[in-house]
Design a protein around this motif. Structure first.
Motif, PDB file in Angstrom:
ATOM      1  N   ARG A 109      26.129  42.722  39.642  1.00 19.73           N
ATOM      2  CA  ARG A 109      26.752  43.478  40.722  1.00 19.73           C
ATOM      3  C   ARG A 109      25.643  43.940  41.658  1.00 19.73           C
ATOM      4  NH1 ARG A 109      30.986  47.273  40.678  1.00 19.73           N
ATOM      5  NH2 ARG A 109      30.901  47.540  38.450  1.00 19.73           N
ATOM      6  N   SER A 120      37.928  39.189  42.689  1.00 16.87           N
ATOM      7  CA  SER A 120      39.240  39.706  43.025  1.00 16.87           C
ATOM      8  C   SER A 120      40.232  38.563  43.232  1.00 16.87           C
ATOM      9  CB  SER A 120      39.101  40.565  44.271  1.00 16.87           C
ATOM     10  OG  SER A 120      40.216  40.435  45.077  1.00 16.87           O
ATOM     11  N   ARG A 172      43.411  36.747  38.222  1.00 17.54           N
ATOM     12  CA  ARG A 172      44.435  36.398  37.244  1.00 17.54           C
ATOM     13  C   ARG A 172      43.883  35.582  36.091  1.00 17.54           C
ATOM     14  NH1 ARG A 172      48.293  32.480  40.521  1.00 17.54           N
ATOM     15  NH2 ARG A 172      48.585  34.460  41.563  1.00 17.54           N
ATOM     16  N   TYR A 173      42.732  34.976  36.311  1.00 14.65           N
ATOM     17  CA  TYR A 173      42.139  34.211  35.232  1.00 14.65           C
ATOM     18  C   TYR A 173      41.112  35.024  34.441  1.00 14.65           C
ATOM     19  CZ  TYR A 173      43.927  30.607  38.323  1.00 14.65           C
ATOM     20  OH  TYR A 173      44.731  29.853  39.123  1.00 14.65           O
ATOM     21  N   ASP A 233      33.549  46.258  33.338  1.00 18.97           N
ATOM     22  CA  ASP A 233      32.566  46.845  34.227  1.00 18.97           C
ATOM     23  C   ASP A 233      31.604  47.663  33.390  1.00 18.97           C
ATOM     24  OD1 ASP A 233      31.153  48.332  36.060  1.00 18.97           O
ATOM     25  OD2 ASP A 233      32.777  48.240  37.514  1.00 18.97           O
ATOM     26  N   SER A 269      30.620  51.307  35.170  1.00 19.00           N
ATOM     27  CA  SER A 269      31.563  52.420  35.154  1.00 19.00           C
ATOM     28  C   SER A 269      32.372  52.468  33.872  1.00 19.00           C
ATOM     29  CB  SER A 269      32.501  52.298  36.351  1.00 19.00           C
ATOM     30  OG  SER A 269      33.185  51.076  36.272  1.00 19.00           O
ATOM     31  N   THR A 297      34.636  50.449  32.540  1.00 14.21           N
ATOM     32  CA  THR A 297      36.070  50.191  32.641  1.00 14.21           C
ATOM     33  C   THR A 297      36.330  48.745  32.278  1.00 14.21           C
ATOM     34  OG1 THR A 297      35.843  49.616  34.965  1.00 14.21           O
ATOM     35  CG2 THR A 297      36.470  51.874  34.466  1.00 14.21           C
ATOM     36  N   VAL A 315      50.159  37.071  33.356  1.00 11.56           N
ATOM     37  CA  VAL A 315      50.454  38.357  32.726  1.00 11.56           C
ATOM     38  C   VAL A 315      49.745  39.453  33.508  1.00 11.56           C
ATOM     39  CG1 VAL A 315      50.913  37.601  30.383  1.00 11.56           C
ATOM     40  CG2 VAL A 315      48.573  37.903  31.125  1.00 11.56           C
ATOM     41  N   LEU A 342      44.175  48.568  33.610  1.00 11.58           N
ATOM     42  CA  LEU A 342      42.824  49.093  33.707  1.00 11.58           C
ATOM     43  C   LEU A 342      42.590  50.088  32.578  1.00 11.58           C
ATOM     44  CD1 LEU A 342      40.319  49.007  35.564  1.00 11.58           C
ATOM     45  CD2 LEU A 342      41.122  51.172  36.457  1.00 11.58           C
ATOM     46  N   MET A 384      42.412  45.836  43.631  1.00 15.09           N
ATOM     47  CA  MET A 384      41.514  45.088  42.766  1.00 15.09           C
ATOM     48  C   MET A 384      40.110  45.046  43.341  1.00 15.09           C
ATOM     49  SD  MET A 384      41.085  42.952  40.225  1.00 15.09           S
ATOM     50  CE  MET A 384      39.743  41.901  39.837  1.00 15.09           C
ATOM     51  N   LEU A 385      40.040  44.560  44.559  1.00 15.73           N
ATOM     52  CA  LEU A 385      38.734  44.444  45.175  1.00 15.73           C
ATOM     53  C   LEU A 385      38.120  45.813  45.376  1.00 15.73           C
ATOM     54  CD1 LEU A 385      36.688  42.572  46.319  1.00 15.73           C
ATOM     55  CD2 LEU A 385      37.834  42.693  48.503  1.00 15.73           C
ATOM     56  N   TRP A 392      38.714  48.383  43.788  1.00 17.94           N
ATOM     57  CA  TRP A 392      38.327  48.957  42.511  1.00 17.94           C
ATOM     58  C   TRP A 392      36.976  48.415  42.082  1.00 17.94           C
ATOM     59  CZ3 TRP A 392      38.495  45.568  38.130  1.00 17.94           C
ATOM     60  CH2 TRP A 392      38.027  46.164  36.962  1.00 17.94           C
ATOM     61  N   LEU A 393      36.785  47.150  42.365  1.00 24.99           N
ATOM     62  CA  LEU A 393      35.511  46.544  41.982  1.00 24.99           C
ATOM     63  C   LEU A 393      34.377  47.107  42.813  1.00 24.99           C
ATOM     64  CD1 LEU A 393      36.566  42.863  41.548  1.00 24.99           C
ATOM     65  CD2 LEU A 393      35.706  44.378  39.795  1.00 24.99           C
ATOM     66  N   GLY A 398      33.656  50.551  42.212  1.00 24.65           N
ATOM     67  CA  GLY A 398      33.017  50.714  40.927  1.00 24.65           C
ATOM     68  C   GLY A 398      33.757  51.673  40.030  1.00 24.65           C
ATOM     69  N   GLY A 399      35.007  51.526  39.899  1.00 21.78           N
ATOM     70  CA  GLY A 399      35.675  52.309  38.876  1.00 21.78           C
ATOM     71  C   GLY A 399      36.812  53.158  39.384  1.00 21.78           C
ATOM     72  N   ARG A 400      36.959  53.248  40.688  1.00 19.16           N
ATOM     73  CA  ARG A 400      38.123  53.977  41.149  1.00 19.16           C
ATOM     74  C   ARG A 400      39.370  53.187  40.819  1.00 19.16           C
ATOM     75  NH1 ARG A 400      37.497  54.550  46.929  1.00 19.16           N
ATOM     76  NH2 ARG A 400      35.363  53.823  46.640  1.00 19.16           N
ATOM     77  N   GLU A 401      40.415  53.868  40.751  1.00 18.46           N
ATOM     78  CA  GLU A 401      41.653  53.197  40.387  1.00 18.46           C
ATOM     79  C   GLU A 401      42.030  52.204  41.468  1.00 18.46           C
ATOM     80  OE1 GLU A 401      44.484  53.609  38.180  1.00 18.46           O
ATOM     81  OE2 GLU A 401      44.559  55.723  37.691  1.00 18.46           O
ATOM     82  N   PRO A 402      42.516  51.093  41.060  1.00 16.54           N
ATOM     83  CA  PRO A 402      42.971  50.134  42.055  1.00 16.54           C
ATOM     84  C   PRO A 402      44.304  50.591  42.629  1.00 16.54           C
ATOM     85  CG  PRO A 402      43.379  49.286  39.868  1.00 16.54           C
ATOM     86  CD  PRO A 402      42.732  50.625  39.709  1.00 16.54           C
ATOM     87  N   GLY A 411      53.063  39.771  42.031  1.00 12.93           N
ATOM     88  CA  GLY A 411      52.136  40.330  41.059  1.00 12.93           C
ATOM     89  C   GLY A 411      51.579  39.253  40.150  1.00 12.93           C
ATOM     90  N   GLU A 412      50.891  39.715  39.123  1.00 10.91           N
ATOM     91  CA  GLU A 412      50.318  38.740  38.203  1.00 10.91           C
ATOM     92  C   GLU A 412      51.359  38.193  37.238  1.00 10.91           C
ATOM     93  OE1 GLU A 412      47.270  41.335  36.974  1.00 10.91           O
ATOM     94  OE2 GLU A 412      45.712  40.104  37.879  1.00 10.91           O
ATOM     95  N   ILE A 422      46.458  30.089  42.701  1.00 11.63           N
ATOM     96  CA  ILE A 422      45.175  30.415  43.311  1.00 11.63           C
ATOM     97  C   ILE A 422      44.105  29.680  42.535  1.00 11.63           C
ATOM     98  CG2 ILE A 422      43.514  32.244  43.721  1.00 11.63           C
ATOM     99  CD1 ILE A 422      45.876  34.080  44.161  1.00 11.63           C
TER     100      ILE A 422
END
Lengths: 932, 459
Positions: free
Chosen positions: A782, A796, A800-801, A806, A809, A811, A925, A929, B1-2, B4-5, B8-12, B25-26, B402
């Motif tokens: 990172r 991002s 899905r794959y 992390d 942090s 997580t 699926v 988090l 998602m992005l 959050w990345l 660095g740890g905040r909720e998405p 969604g997924e 994707i």
């Protein structure tokens, strides 16, 4: 890894126990009897704790013709290893039991000296005073300057644990044979070089002498020869004789059949010439074999422009010259190769025998699991070991295989080396195992071998006499000659064993009995030599004494097995078995006349009445040709139990087993720690043949994994991701930290093929779809740079794959896991302390999973309808039921097994040569988090 | 998602809310594609995929190489080298000759002004023609007449032996961009803004001779014609860069219906003019057209529109189907529609009938969801019409694929075998139904077991 070391009962010393055990006295049936020799917390399998050295080592000694037996070097080359152990003394001991007859001289019928290409001899001996037991491998190297052209050497593996030596005899023998073969090849090369130079010298000398003689002839016209001239002529004649002799020697050494080169990988430069070995067993006067002293010839100048020197007729004094070192004798390349091999041996056999045996058993079992073993095992090392015999696939689950296995087991010999059953008087050590030629296929050969042996024996006798006159106690635990002079077919033709009718030999034995030394023959055939092929070895050179005619002395006895009814009708297996039986009896030294009656101990469980495991795991023996089954045959007692136990555990997959596995592991933890701290070998036990680095890696990975599951509450879903084939990306700034996590998690990653694990420790560029096909565990950097943003964009995009851990942090973003398998795999409250133990624990649970996946993948009706009319839904239902009820899988565990089964299928149907297009399977699926 | 990345740890939080594009969604229960294989080989953008038969397809692109693939295993069958420049058109050509067995051929045209016929069975070059003055941009095979046409700056007619039968005079420098076969030996060629109808007629002096005649030139489009598709024997449809869609009669080449600005949002009150200014012409360009008997499906800008031929209006639309231009759409036999786009994604849509209260205005659901700040082209006449009529349809996103990291140029639907997509990231991805693949592997497994004679394990 199939099995962790089994539970070991511990005993304590009396005093300690008094304090601890006072108030709640255990019921009699639960109390553990004391292990007699145990120190505090000692490994009960450590047989002798009184040894003066800290760990096993390898000693190379020489019986120098100048100073007698002397140690040359030890491996590891560390003074601490041998400690206070007297190497000189021990060298004397081990060199004094050199049974080989390696003589060069003029055989009666021949005019020239003959080289004797002797087989190495292999003996096990022990010195109870020193607490040392040794596998001793004698070999002779050729040296033109040496007496009789030979220099006797020996390599000894010295351990404090006699069982280790005995049980690893076969392996030790195989490995040391390689080393010896390497040395000898180098030596032959060097010897041939030396001879060539010597020949040039002689040629030159002859020319000079010839010229001188001619001049004298010319100068002398008196019609008679002066004494000077006669002397010169004599000298010339002797030089010419010497030339012929050396040429003959050169021819002999060059025509040495390199039959062993096929097996050993050490001699890439040597040509393969499979000439018949001349039947050069014979004897000559050793003193007459040194016609000219090479004196000042320089050694090992490989340049062709060698300037020959004049050789003086007078030989130098024997003790003036400096003998060549081992390195000089064997060519530097081969010497270093040998050292490497010896180091390899040292590494291989490091550690407790129980560990080695367990390792061997699990390796052997793993090898059979050709369908599943690639998943979690490092299969590359399975292919490394050549001497193991091939199996006939892994399909031996059939009943007949089991039956055969059982019968084999019941007939398998038990080897108990009971010290008490022998007298401490000198016994007849060498044992003639002459083979009866029932079908009289090649009786001549047999006879000739015998007679040769008889001839050899006289020399042998003389030699041994000298060595055993020292008044020390040596226990010869076992001798074996593995290199058979006979070819396979010959020896196979003659299976039954009868005593050789050589009466003259007994005098040697009696002579020894007279001497006041006490040589205790504990066993002449260790259990490892029971394999018929080795049994067939006809002890060509030395150990062909016939057994005692009167066995009142307590000597070993071979009773002829004369039971034609059994012999005639039965096929190979029975023959082998009966052979084995006879052999076992030999080892034990029972004087039971009827070998057909099975020994009472056979078939006994390893747990005796008192419930103590007395016997460490027995060495795994590959199944013989007759045994088609996938089950291994074991020589020892517990051998029969172990595979069943393992198999049943894998196949049932029941709860109890899985529950108990944790306890087992905790036990084995303590066992290992105690063993490591107290057994004679304080070095850690390495994996069997896997390289030490692999072992270290496992250990570290296990340790890191332990830390991971303790630190991260979301370890379960992370591990689930790996097991279900979803790529896990470990994201972090700190490379070391990420790599550590990746290492920790790598033990959970199933392999996709036989290639390297799909683990990438550190990546700095954005990931692509192709990466997820290739790698299932990725450490990703990172960064805050724009490039770093790209990296995150890719993450991002492909989320899905991926599961994303992390590391910064703390997580985790990954799918939910509600199964139970991973909970067993990674219990954060586990009592396991050591990394290697945890690794084993993981491996055992993963192996369970593998077996479930195997069952799932290979059950036809789970995937296809039984009848044609059966609808697809019922197949699906059956599949689900099987997974849930038969295999006991819950929720997401099903996906793990399905994924593993898919890998198995892919691996199985893949064509060998084809790499196959990698595919990526995934599920839609939702991810969640997780935070600490 | 992005976020959050990066954070660095905040909720998405609110990942989807910023995007005007409908996302799924997924969890995609209806998406059958749970396995993929990446087919590597191309070294440049892969632009074309053509199906050869049930299990083979060819791919071609800017690297000038044509690859033949097995659609089931993903195995690379052949690598066809011959062109030195990028490939501009490719067409399969299965010649079932009178007596000979069927041979599968492909014709490829390249920017090196050559044209090569390949044999798919042997992977060899059959014939090569290099007599062109300009790049051939489109190829059409007229199976009925046993000839094929190449369109560049002129239109050439060839027989299967690659003899030039006849050609037109030089048309324009821009050349023919699309060709479509019409009844009565006619072809429609899109040449710039014009649509030219050519008729092929047998020449008088030879059986093999053909003449090509310009019959009619239609100039109804305001801008370059970007797509051309034949619906049935009676109707063909054209679309242009400015978003005109014209339905033509295939027999007399008259305009049956047209939608000029049905995606025009200028009349919608919500749209702010400055945003409209920023629109690029691409936003309304009809990139691709496909049809079944009832409807024409148009990829317009980022959106997908379903135009019903009978009702002569747009019955359903997804204005922001993708993040950027939709490059290719195809209707599946079931009610599904697949689209691929420059944003690198492939989306699967399903045309559904809307169950709703008649009073509720249709588009609001769409529009409100997208919020402000985007150039939403909403509430056109068609939509207004929709409010008045039932039944209503809408396109629901049932799954997205994707995998590509760059624009997905084209895809090929193989039914059960899956879906092949090609992209500017040089890759082709075969998307498969994981369940089906798994059972196929089981089948292979037991076949191999039976072969090895080791089939003992049955429960």
């Amino acid at each position: 890894m199939i099995s962790a070391p089994d539970v070991v009962a511990f005993t304590r010393e009396e005093e300690l126990e008094d304090d601890l055990y006072r108030e709640p006295p255990l019921p009699e049936e639960y109390s553990v009897p004391l292990f007699p020799f145990a120190g505090q917390g000692a490994n009960p399998w450590a047989k002798v704790s009184g040894s003066k050295f800290t760990r096993d080592f390898i000693l190379i000694s020489e019986f120098s013709e100048q100073v007698g037996p002397q140690p040359l070097l030890t491996i590891p080359d560390d003074a601490k290893v041998s400690g206070t152990f007297d190497l000189n003394y021990f060298s004397l001991r081990i060199m004094s039991v050199d049974y080989q007859a390696s003589f060069v001289g003029h055989p009666p019928g021949s005019a020239y000296p003959k080289l004797n290409f002797v087989e190495d001899s292999k003996v096990v001996l022990g010195d109870s005073k020193e607490g040392a037991f040794a596998y001793v491998h004698h070999l002779t190297l050729y040296d033109l300057e040496a007496r009789g052209f030979v220099r006797p050497f020996c390599m000894a593996y010295i351990s404090a644990d006699e069982h280790k030596i005995m049980q690893q005899f076969q392996e030790l023998s195989a490995e040391f044979s390689k080393a010896s073969e390497c040395l000898k090849t180098g030596n032959r090369k060097a010897f041939a070089n030396e001879l060539e130079k010597k020949l040039k010298d002689l040629d030159y000398t002859r020319t000079v002498l010839h010229n001188e003689t001619e001049q004298q002839k010319k100068a002398n016209d008196k019609g008679y020869y002066t004494t000077q001239a006669i002397e010169k002529a004599n000298e010339l004649a002797s030089v010419e004789k010497s030339i012929i002799e050396h040429q003959d020697l050169l021819r002999q050494i060059r025509s040495y059949p390199y039959r062993k080169l096929k097996e050993s990988e050490f001699h890439p430069y040597e040509p393969e010439c499979a000439l018949d070995r001349a039947d050069v067993d014979g004897d000559q006067d050793p003193t007459a074999s040194d016609p000219a002293e090479p004196g000042e010839t320089h050694l090992y100048t490989h340049m062709p422009s060698y300037t020959p020197k004049l050789i003086k007729a007078k030989s130098a004094k024997c003790f003036d010259k400096k003998l060549k070192t081992l390195k000089e004798l064997c060519d530097v390349y081969f010497f270093t190769q040998t050292l490497d091999q010896l180091h390899h041996i040292e590494r291989t056999f490091r550690g407790d025998v129980c560990y080695l045996l367990t390792e061997q058993i699990s390796r052997a079992l793993l090898k059979q699991q050709s369908v599943t073993n690639f998943l979690f095992e490092d299969v590359s090392f399975l292919d490394e070991k050549p001497p193991e015999k091939p199996y006939r696939g892994c399909q031996g689950l059939g009943q007949d295989a089991v039956d055969e296995k059982c019968s084999e087991e019941s007939l398998a010999p038990k080897v108990v080396i009971s010290l008490g059953s022998y007298k401490s008087s000198v016994e007849c050590v060498p044992i003639k195992m002459e083979q009866e030629m029932e079908d009289s296929e090649e009786p001549k050969m047999s006879e000739s071998v015998m007679s040769e042996h008889q001839e050899n024996l006289d020399y042998l006798d003389a030699d041994i006499k000298g060595s055993i006159s020292s008044g020390e106690s040596i226990e010869v635990l076992g001798t074996e000659k593995s290199g058979s002079g006979l070819t396979k077919s010959e020896s196979q033709a003659s299976l039954p064993v009868i005593p050789s009718p050589q009466a003259g030999r007994s005098k040697v034995g009696s002579r020894r009995t007279v001497s006041e030394d006490s040589i205790e023959v504990l066993s002449t055939c260790p259990s490892e030599s029971l394999i018929p092929e080795d049994f067939k070895a006809s002890y060509p050179s030395a150990i062909n004494e016939e057994p005692y005619v009167d066995d009142n002395e307590g000597g070993l006895r071979f009773t002829p097995r004369l039971n034609p009814g059994v012999d005639g009708g039965q096929h190979d297996i029975s023959k082998q078995e009966s052979l084995v039986q006879v052999d076992a009896a030999c080892c034990i030294g029972k004087e039971s006349p009827n070998f057909l009656e099975p020994l009472p101990e056979l078939g006994q469980k390893p747990c005796e009445e008192d419930g103590v495991v007395r016997i460490p795991p027995q060495p795994y023996r590959p199944a013989e040709q007759g045994l088609r089954g996938g089950f291994p045959s074991h020589d020892g007692l517990s051998g029969g139990l172990l595979p069943y136990e393992l198999d049943s555990r894998y196949l049932t997959g029941s709860r109890e087993v899985s529950k108990s596995s944790l306890d087992e592991c905790s036990d084995s933890t303590s066992y290992i720690s105690s063993a490591a701290s107290t057994c004679s070998d304080r070095t850690p036990s390495p994996a069997h043949l896997a390289c030490a680095t692999g072992e270290r890696h496992r250990k570290r990975a296990g340790q890191n994994a332990l830390r991971f599951i303790r630190q991260y509450p979301f370890a379960h879903p992370a591990i689930y991701s790996l097991l279900s084939g979803r790529t896990l990306v470990v994201l972090g700034e700190d490379e070391a930290m990420v790599k550590k996590l990746v290492t920790a998690l790598s033990i959970f990653v199933p392999n996709c093929g036989v290639y390297a694990k799909p683990v990438k420790h550190w990546v700095t560029s954005p990931l692509h779809l192709v990466d997820f096909q290739k790698w299932k565990l990725i450490g990703l950097q990172r960064t805050v740079s724009p490039a770093g943003v790209n990296v995150l964009h890719a993450l991002s995009r492909y989320s899905r794959y991926l599961s994303i851990l992390d590391a910064d942090s703390k997580t985790l973003r990954c799918p939910l896991y509600k199964g139970t398998v991973v909970a067993r795999l990674a219990d954060h409250r586990t009592q396991i302390k050591r990394g290697s133990t945890y690794y084993m624990h993981v491996q055992s649970i993963l192996t369970q999973l593998c077996s479930k996946a195997f069952l799932f993948a290979f059950c036809h009706h789970l995937h296809f309808p039984i009848s044609e009319r059966e609808p697809e839904e019922s197949v699906v239902n059956r599949r689900i039921n099987f997974l849930k009820l038969q295999l006991g899988l819950a929720n997401e565990d099903i996906k793990i097994v399905q994924y593993l089964a898919e890998l198995l299928k892919l691996h199985y149907i893949q064509e060998p040569g084809q790499g196959g297009n990698p595919l990526l399977r995934f599920d839609y699926v939702p991810s969640f988090l997780y935070k600490i | 998602m992005l976020r959050w990345l990066i954070g660095g740890g905040r909720e998405p939080q609110g990942l989807a809310e910023k995007s005007s594009v409908q996302t799924i969604g997924e969890e995609q229960l209806q998406n059958p594609y749970t396995e993929l294989r990446v087919l590597k080989g191309h070294q440049d953008i892969v632009r074309f995929l053509v199906q050869i038969d049930d299990c083979r397809f060819a791919s071609a692109g800017d690297d000038g190489i044509i690859f033949l693939w097995n659609a089931q295993t993903g195995e690379k069958l052949y690598e066809l080298h011959g062109h030195t420049h990028k490939i501009t058109a490719i067409a399969p050509f299965s010649s079932s000759d009178d007596t000979e067995e069927k041979t599968d051929l492909i014709i490829s045209a390249s920017a090196d002004r050559t044209l090569i016929v390949w044999d798919c069975t042997s992977g060899r070059q059959v014939q090569k023609v290099s007599c062109f003055h300009s790049t051939v941009k489109c190829l059409t095979v007229l199976q009925r007449l046993n000839v094929w046409l190449s369109g560049g700056s002129d239109l050439c007619v060839w027989n299967r032996k690659l003899d030039l039968l006849c050609k037109t005079s030089h048309l324009t420098d821009a050349g023919i961009s699309a060709l479509v076969e019409l009844p009565k030996n006619c072809v429609a060629a899109a040449v710039g803004k014009e649509l030219i109808i050519f008729r092929l007629s047998a020449s008088k002096n030879g059986s093999e001779g053909w003449n090509v005649l310009e019959v009619k030139c239609l100039v109804d489009h305001q801008d370059n014609i970007s797509s051309l598709v034949s619906v049935n024997d009676l109707i063909f449809v054209t679309g242009s860069h400015v978003g005109e869609l014209i339905v033509w009669d295939a027999l007399d080449w008259t305009k049956r219906a047209s939608e000029c600005n049905f995606w025009d949002s200028s009349i919608h009150p919500d749209v702010q003019p400055e945003i409209k200014l920023s629109q690029s012409p691409n936003e309304t360009s009809v990139q691709h057209l496909t049809s079944n008997e009832e409807c024409v499906f148009a990829a317009v800008g980022k959106g997908i529109y379903v135009y019903n031929l009978q009702m002569k209006r747009v019955i359903a639309c997804q204005r922001a189907a993708h993040d950027s231009s939709v490059l290719h759409i195809e209707k599946l036999p079931n009610r599904q529609l697949i689209s691929c786009s420059e944003d690198g994604s492939v989306r699967i849509w399903e045309l559904r009938e809307k169950q709703q209260l008649p009073a509720e205005p249709v588009p609001t659901g769409f529009f409100n969801m997208w919020g402000f700040g985007r150039a939403n082209k909403q509430a056109n006449q068609a939509a207004k019409k929709m409010q008045e009529n039932t039944p209503m349809y809408f396109l629901e996103l049932v799954g997205d694929l994707i995998g590509h990291s760059s624009a997905v140029q084209m895809f090929l639907y193989f039914g059960e075998l899956g879906l092949a997509t090609c992209s500017a990231d040089h890759l082709i991805i075969l998307w498969k139904d994981g369940e089906r693949e798994s059972s196929l592997r089981s089948l292979a497994l037991f076949e191999k077991l039976a072969q090895n004679g080791a089939l003992q394990l049955t429960l």
